[in-house]
Write an enzyme that holds these catalytic residues in place. Structure first.
Site, PDB file in Angstrom:
ATOM      1  N   ARG A 131    -119.835  17.842 -11.899  1.00 46.86           N
ATOM      2  CA  ARG A 131    -120.562  17.109 -10.858  1.00 46.86           C
ATOM      3  C   ARG A 131    -120.717  18.037  -9.654  1.00 46.86           C
ATOM      4  O   ARG A 131    -120.038  19.074  -9.570  1.00 46.86           O
ATOM      5  CB  ARG A 131    -119.773  15.856 -10.458  1.00 46.86           C
ATOM      6  CG  ARG A 131    -119.745  14.832 -11.565  1.00 46.86           C
ATOM      7  CD  ARG A 131    -118.873  13.632 -11.199  1.00 46.86           C
ATOM      8  NE  ARG A 131    -118.723  12.767 -12.363  1.00 46.86           N
ATOM      9  CZ  ARG A 131    -117.621  12.095 -12.666  1.00 46.86           C
ATOM     10  NH1 ARG A 131    -116.544  12.174 -11.897  1.00 46.86           N
ATOM     11  NH2 ARG A 131    -117.570  11.327 -13.738  1.00 46.86           N
ATOM     12  N   ARG A 167    -120.503   5.133  -6.685  1.00 46.57           N
ATOM     13  CA  ARG A 167    -120.056   6.540  -6.706  1.00 46.57           C
ATOM     14  C   ARG A 167    -121.254   7.472  -6.864  1.00 46.57           C
ATOM     15  O   ARG A 167    -121.251   8.597  -6.375  1.00 46.57           O
ATOM     16  CB  ARG A 167    -119.037   6.750  -7.838  1.00 46.57           C
ATOM     17  CG  ARG A 167    -118.378   8.099  -7.770  1.00 46.57           C
ATOM     18  CD  ARG A 167    -117.218   8.242  -8.733  1.00 46.57           C
ATOM     19  NE  ARG A 167    -117.671   8.269 -10.124  1.00 46.57           N
ATOM     20  CZ  ARG A 167    -116.858   8.341 -11.167  1.00 46.57           C
ATOM     21  NH1 ARG A 167    -115.545   8.371 -10.987  1.00 46.57           N
ATOM     22  NH2 ARG A 167    -117.337   8.368 -12.396  1.00 46.57           N
ATOM     23  N   ARG A 224    -120.471   3.947 -19.879  1.00 47.96           N
ATOM     24  CA  ARG A 224    -119.107   3.837 -19.372  1.00 47.96           C
ATOM     25  C   ARG A 224    -118.688   2.361 -19.251  1.00 47.96           C
ATOM     26  O   ARG A 224    -117.544   2.013 -19.524  1.00 47.96           O
ATOM     27  CB  ARG A 224    -118.984   4.565 -18.028  1.00 47.96           C
ATOM     28  CG  ARG A 224    -118.941   6.075 -18.222  1.00 47.96           C
ATOM     29  CD  ARG A 224    -118.966   6.884 -16.952  1.00 47.96           C
ATOM     30  NE  ARG A 224    -118.978   8.308 -17.297  1.00 47.96           N
ATOM     31  CZ  ARG A 224    -118.051   9.193 -16.942  1.00 47.96           C
ATOM     32  NH1 ARG A 224    -117.052   8.828 -16.196  1.00 47.96           N
ATOM     33  NH2 ARG A 224    -118.127  10.448 -17.337  1.00 47.96           N
TER      34      ARG A 224
HETATM   35  N1  LIG Z   1    -109.694  -0.252  -4.356  1.00 43.76           N
HETATM   36  C1  LIG Z   1    -110.930   0.191  -4.217  1.00 43.76           C
HETATM   37  N2  LIG Z   1    -111.842  -0.550  -3.596  1.00 43.76           N
HETATM   38  C2  LIG Z   1    -113.113  -0.111  -3.461  1.00 43.76           C
HETATM   39  N3  LIG Z   1    -113.565   1.074  -3.929  1.00 43.76           N
HETATM   40  C3  LIG Z   1    -112.698   1.842  -4.567  1.00 43.76           C
HETATM   41  C4  LIG Z   1    -111.333   1.468  -4.757  1.00 43.76           C
HETATM   42  N4  LIG Z   1    -110.699   2.436  -5.445  1.00 43.76           N
HETATM   43  C5  LIG Z   1    -111.621   3.390  -5.660  1.00 43.76           C
HETATM   44  N5  LIG Z   1    -112.795   3.057  -5.155  1.00 43.76           N
HETATM   45  C6  LIG Z   1    -114.075   3.804  -5.244  1.00 43.76           C
HETATM   46  O1  LIG Z   1    -114.551   3.629  -6.566  1.00 43.76           O
HETATM   47  C7  LIG Z   1    -115.221   4.799  -7.020  1.00 43.76           C
HETATM   48  C8  LIG Z   1    -114.592   5.267  -8.328  1.00 43.76           C
HETATM   49  O2  LIG Z   1    -113.295   5.758  -8.052  1.00 43.76           O
HETATM   50  P1  LIG Z   1    -112.712   7.001  -8.833  1.00 43.76           P
HETATM   51  O3  LIG Z   1    -113.712   8.086  -8.899  1.00 43.76           O
HETATM   52  O4  LIG Z   1    -111.398   7.297  -8.219  1.00 43.76           O
HETATM   53  O5  LIG Z   1    -112.554   6.349 -10.267  1.00 43.76           O
HETATM   54  P2  LIG Z   1    -111.919   6.949 -11.616  1.00 43.76           P
HETATM   55  O6  LIG Z   1    -111.120   5.872 -12.220  1.00 43.76           O
HETATM   56  O7  LIG Z   1    -111.209   8.210 -11.301  1.00 43.76           O
HETATM   57  O8  LIG Z   1    -113.219   7.225 -12.468  1.00 43.76           O
HETATM   58  P3  LIG Z   1    -113.420   8.240 -13.704  1.00 43.76           P
HETATM   59  O9  LIG Z   1    -112.527   7.805 -14.781  1.00 43.76           O
HETATM   60  O10 LIG Z   1    -114.856   8.077 -14.045  1.00 43.76           O
HETATM   61  O11 LIG Z   1    -113.119   9.613 -13.225  1.00 43.76           O
HETATM   62  C9  LIG Z   1    -115.113   5.828  -5.914  1.00 43.76           C
HETATM   63  O12 LIG Z   1    -116.338   5.855  -5.188  1.00 43.76           O
HETATM   64  C10 LIG Z   1    -113.968   5.287  -5.035  1.00 43.76           C
HETATM   65  O13 LIG Z   1    -114.123   5.649  -3.688  1.00 43.76           O
HETATM   66  N1  LIG Z   2    -108.066  11.787 -23.364  1.00 47.29           N
HETATM   67  C1  LIG Z   2    -108.414  12.403 -22.221  1.00 47.29           C
HETATM   68  N2  LIG Z   2    -109.164  11.771 -21.314  1.00 47.29           N
HETATM   69  C2  LIG Z   2    -109.470  12.418 -20.181  1.00 47.29           C
HETATM   70  C3  LIG Z   2    -109.032  13.715 -19.923  1.00 47.29           C
HETATM   71  N3  LIG Z   2    -109.489  14.098 -18.712  1.00 47.29           N
HETATM   72  C4  LIG Z   2    -110.165  13.058 -18.221  1.00 47.29           C
HETATM   73  N4  LIG Z   2    -110.162  12.046 -19.110  1.00 47.29           N
HETATM   74  C5  LIG Z   2    -110.760  10.708 -18.965  1.00 47.29           C
HETATM   75  O1  LIG Z   2    -112.132  10.803 -19.198  1.00 47.29           O
HETATM   76  C6  LIG Z   2    -112.775   9.743 -18.528  1.00 47.29           C
HETATM   77  C7  LIG Z   2    -114.015  10.238 -17.839  1.00 47.29           C
HETATM   78  O2  LIG Z   2    -113.704  11.160 -16.844  1.00 47.29           O
HETATM   79  P1  LIG Z   2    -114.834  11.741 -15.874  1.00 47.29           P
HETATM   80  O3  LIG Z   2    -114.171  12.766 -15.035  1.00 47.29           O
HETATM   81  O4  LIG Z   2    -115.924  12.280 -16.742  1.00 47.29           O
HETATM   82  O5  LIG Z   2    -115.313  10.564 -15.067  1.00 47.29           O
HETATM   83  C8  LIG Z   2    -111.746   9.152 -17.567  1.00 47.29           C
HETATM   84  O6  LIG Z   2    -111.295   7.930 -18.135  1.00 47.29           O
HETATM   85  C9  LIG Z   2    -110.646  10.134 -17.582  1.00 47.29           C
HETATM   86  O7  LIG Z   2    -109.378   9.540 -17.405  1.00 47.29           O
HETATM   87  C10 LIG Z   2    -108.234  14.364 -20.914  1.00 47.29           C
HETATM   88  O8  LIG Z   2    -107.778  15.516 -20.779  1.00 47.29           O
HETATM   89  N5  LIG Z   2    -107.947  13.677 -22.036  1.00 47.29           N
END
Ligand SMILES: Nc1ncnc2c1ncn2[C@@H]1O[C@H](COP(=O)(O)OP(=O)(O)OP(=O)(O)O)[C@@H](O)[C@H]1O
Ligand SMILES: Nc1nc2c(ncn2[C@@H]2O[C@H](COP(=O)(O)O)[C@@H](O)[C@H]2O)c(=O)[nH]1
Length: 399
Positions: free
Chosen positions: A175, A268, A279
Site C-alpha cells: 500500500r 481505511r 474481505r
Molecule cells: N475501535 C475502532 N473504532 C473505529 N475505527 C477503528 C477502530 N479500530 C480501528 N479502527 C480503524 O479501522 C480501520 C482498520 O483498522 P486496521 O487497519 O488496524 O485493521 P486490521 O485489522 O489491521 O486490518 P487488516 O487485517 O486488513 O490489516 C483503520 O482505519 C482504523 O483507524
Molecule cells: N496466515 C497469515 N496471515 C497473515 C500474515 N500476515 C498478515 N496476515 C493476515 O492477512 C490479512 C490481510 O492483511 P493485509 O495486510 O493485506 O490487510 C490479515 O487478516 C492479516 O492478519 C501471515 O504471515 N500469515
C-alpha cells in the site's frame, strides 16, 4: 567428574569410517550416537572460528548423508562439546558468553519429525537455549479491518522495549505508505513458494487471494532482540501456529458488528471495491470460526478503541511499569575452553579443568535441563543455569 571433552565422542565410531573426524583433516568435530545414527557436528575453520556443519552417518547402511538443516546455526566459535539429551543434542560452545553458549541440535523432536515427512529428507534443526519460559509470543487475529494493526501499533508505541513485530512475507502489492521489511517482506509468489518448500516458514496461508506467511527467521529476529514477539495473522495462520511448537498466546479481535467492520474497511480506503467485498465475504466465516472454535485464549471486542486497548493490555498482563527496559540480561560469564560435561539426574554439569582460568577453576556450572520445552522455531525454552562454588558450596543464579 568427566574428563576434558574429547575432540569427538568415540562411542560407536570404531564401526564407522572416520572420514573427516579428526582435527587434522576437518577441524574440531563431535560425534553423537542417536540410535543407529551418528551426528557429526563441527567442521572447518572459516577465519572467525569453527563452523557448525552437520553430517549424519547411518550405521545400518554404512552411508553418510547431509541433512536439511533448519533454523539459524550458532555463530562460529573456538570449539564445542556435545551431549545427547533425549530428542536433541546439547551443543555447548567454548569461549562464549553464557547467554550464547547453549545451543541444541534437534534430531528427533516433533518439529523435526514433521519436517522430515514434509521435506522427505533427513532433517535437523538448530535451536538456541533460552532461560526459563521466556515470554510467550502473542498471536493477534481477526477479520480484515477490525483494528488489529491499530491495536498493535498502540502497544508497540507504548512498550517499545517489550514488543517486537514479526514481519510477515506476502505476495500482495504494498500500500502507499507501507515499507518493505517493516510492514511486510513483499515478495514474488515463486520465491515464496520455494522458501516454503525449503522449510523456512512457521506457517503460511492463502488470504484474500494472496499468499502470506510467518518465516521462522521473522520470529527469531524478535526473540533475539530480547522482545516479546507479536504476530498479526489470519485465523488459518493462528490454527497452524497452535499446531506448531511455538506455544503462543492467542487473541481474537472481533468487530462490534458486521456493519461497523464494513464501515472501517471502506473508511481505511486501501482496497478497491472488489477487494473490500472479498474481505467482507471472508470476514463472516472468520468471525464464526474465531468465536466458536476454542482456538483462541481470549476474544476481545473492538468497539471503543481505548476500551479494547485497555482490555488487550490486561490479557497481556501489562501495567504501567511493566516495560522490559529495566530487566537484566545475562552478562559476563563465559564458558572456558577447558571444561568437561557430565549429566546427572537431568542436570548437565560443566566443570572447568585445573588449567582453565584461575577465577573460574573453583566453579561448577549446572545446566538444569529438567524442564526443557518447545523447540521450533529456533528456541529451546526452560533452561536454568546456575553456578556452584565448589570450595564454599555457595550457589548463584546466572540466567
Ligand atoms: N475501535 C475502532 N473504532 C473505529 N475505527 C477503528 C477502530 N479500530 C480501528 N479502527 C480503524 O479501522 C480501520 C482498520 O483498522 P486496521 O487497519 O488496524 O485493521 P486490521 O485489522 O489491521 O486490518 P487488516 O487485517 O486488513 O490489516 C483503520 O482505519 C482504523 O483507524
Ligand atoms: N496466515 C497469515 N496471515 C497473515 C500474515 N500476515 C498478515 N496476515 C493476515 O492477512 C490479512 C490481510 O492483511 P493485509 O495486510 O493485506 O490487510 C490479515 O487478516 C492479516 O492478519 C501471515 O504471515 N500469515
Amino acid at each position: 567428574m568427566g574428563e576434558e571433552a574429547p575432540e569427538f565422542s568415540q562411542d560407536g565410531l570404531d564401526e564407522v569410517s572416520p572420514i573427516g573426524l579428526d582435527s587434522k583433516s576437518g577441524g574440531y568435530q563431535t560425534a553423537t550416537v542417536v540410535g543407529e545414527k551418528i551426528f557429526v557436528v563441527g567442521g572447518s575453520e572459516d577465519g572467525e572460528g569453527l563452523c557448525f556443519s552437520v553430517r549424519i552417518f547411518d550405521k545400518s547402511t554404512g552411508k553418510w548423508s547431509d541433512p536439511t538443516v533448519l533454523g539459524t546455526k550458532p555463530a562460529p566459535c573456538k570449539g564445542h562439546s556435545a551431549l545427547l539429551l533425549k530428542d536433541r543434542i546439547l551443543i555447548l560452545k567454548r569461549d562464549s558468553l553464557l547467554d550464547d553458549c547453549t545451543w541444541f541440535l534437534e534430531v528427533d523432536t516433533p518439529f523435526v519429525r514433521d519436517q522430515k515427512k514434509i521435506l522427505g529428507t533427513e532433517v535437523v534443526a538448530w535451536s538456541k537455549g533460552v532461560k526459563g519460559d521466556g515470554l510467550k509470543p502473542v498471536v493477534i487475529s481477526g477479520p480484515s479491518g477490525v483494528g488489529k494493526g491499530t491495536l498493535i501499533s498502540k502497544l508497540m508505541n507504548e512498550f517499545p522495549n517489550t514488543f517486537g513485530f514479526s514481519v510477515s512475507h506476502t505476495t500482495r502489492a504494498p500500500r502507499e505508505k507501507e515499507k518493505d521489511g517493516i510492514h511486510y517482506h513483499f515478495t514474488d509468489r515463486s520465491i515464496m513458494e520455494k522458501d516454503i518448500r525449503e522449510g523456512k516458514f512457521l506457517e503460511t496461508a492463502q488470504v484474500h487471494g494472496n499468499l502470506y506467511g510467518t518465516s521462522i527467521e521473522a520470529v527469531e529476529a524478535v526473540t533475539d532482540s530480547g522482545k516479546r514477539c507479536i504476530l498479526d495473522i489470519d485465523v488459518q495462520g493462528a490454527k497452524s501456529v497452535k499446531a506448531s511448537s511455538l506455544e503462543a498466546m492467542s487473541i481474537f479481535i472481533s468487530p462490534p458488528s458486521y456493519e461497523e467492520l464494513e464501515k472501517r474497511l471502506r473508511a481505511r480506503g486501501t482496497e478497491t471495491e472488489e477487494q473490500v467485498q472479498r474481505r467482507l465475504r471472508n470476514a463472516t466465516a472468520e468471525i464464526e470460526e474465531g468465536k466458536s472454535s476454542g482456538l483462541f485464549d481470549h476474544i476481545l471486542i473492538n468497539d471503543d478503541l481505548e476500551t479494547c486497548y485497555q482490555n488487550l493490555k490486561n490479557v497481556l498482563g501489562l501495567n504501567e511499569s511493566s516495560d522490559l527496559s529495566n530487566q537484566t540480561s545475562t552478562k559476563g560469564v563465559e564458558i572456558q575452553t577447558c571444561h568437561s560435561l557430565t549429566e546427572e539426574d537431568q542436570k548437565v554439569l560443566i566443570h572447568y579443568s585445573s588449567d582453565g582460568l584461575e577465577k573460574a577453576s573453583n566453579n561448577l556450572f549446572v545446566l538444569d535441563v529438567s524442564s526443557l520445552k518447545g523447540g521450533a522455531p529456533g528456541r529451546t525454552r526452560g533452561l536454568n543455569v546456575y553456578a556452584i562454588d565448589t570450595f564454599s558450596n555457595k550457589s548463584g543464579i546466572y540466567l
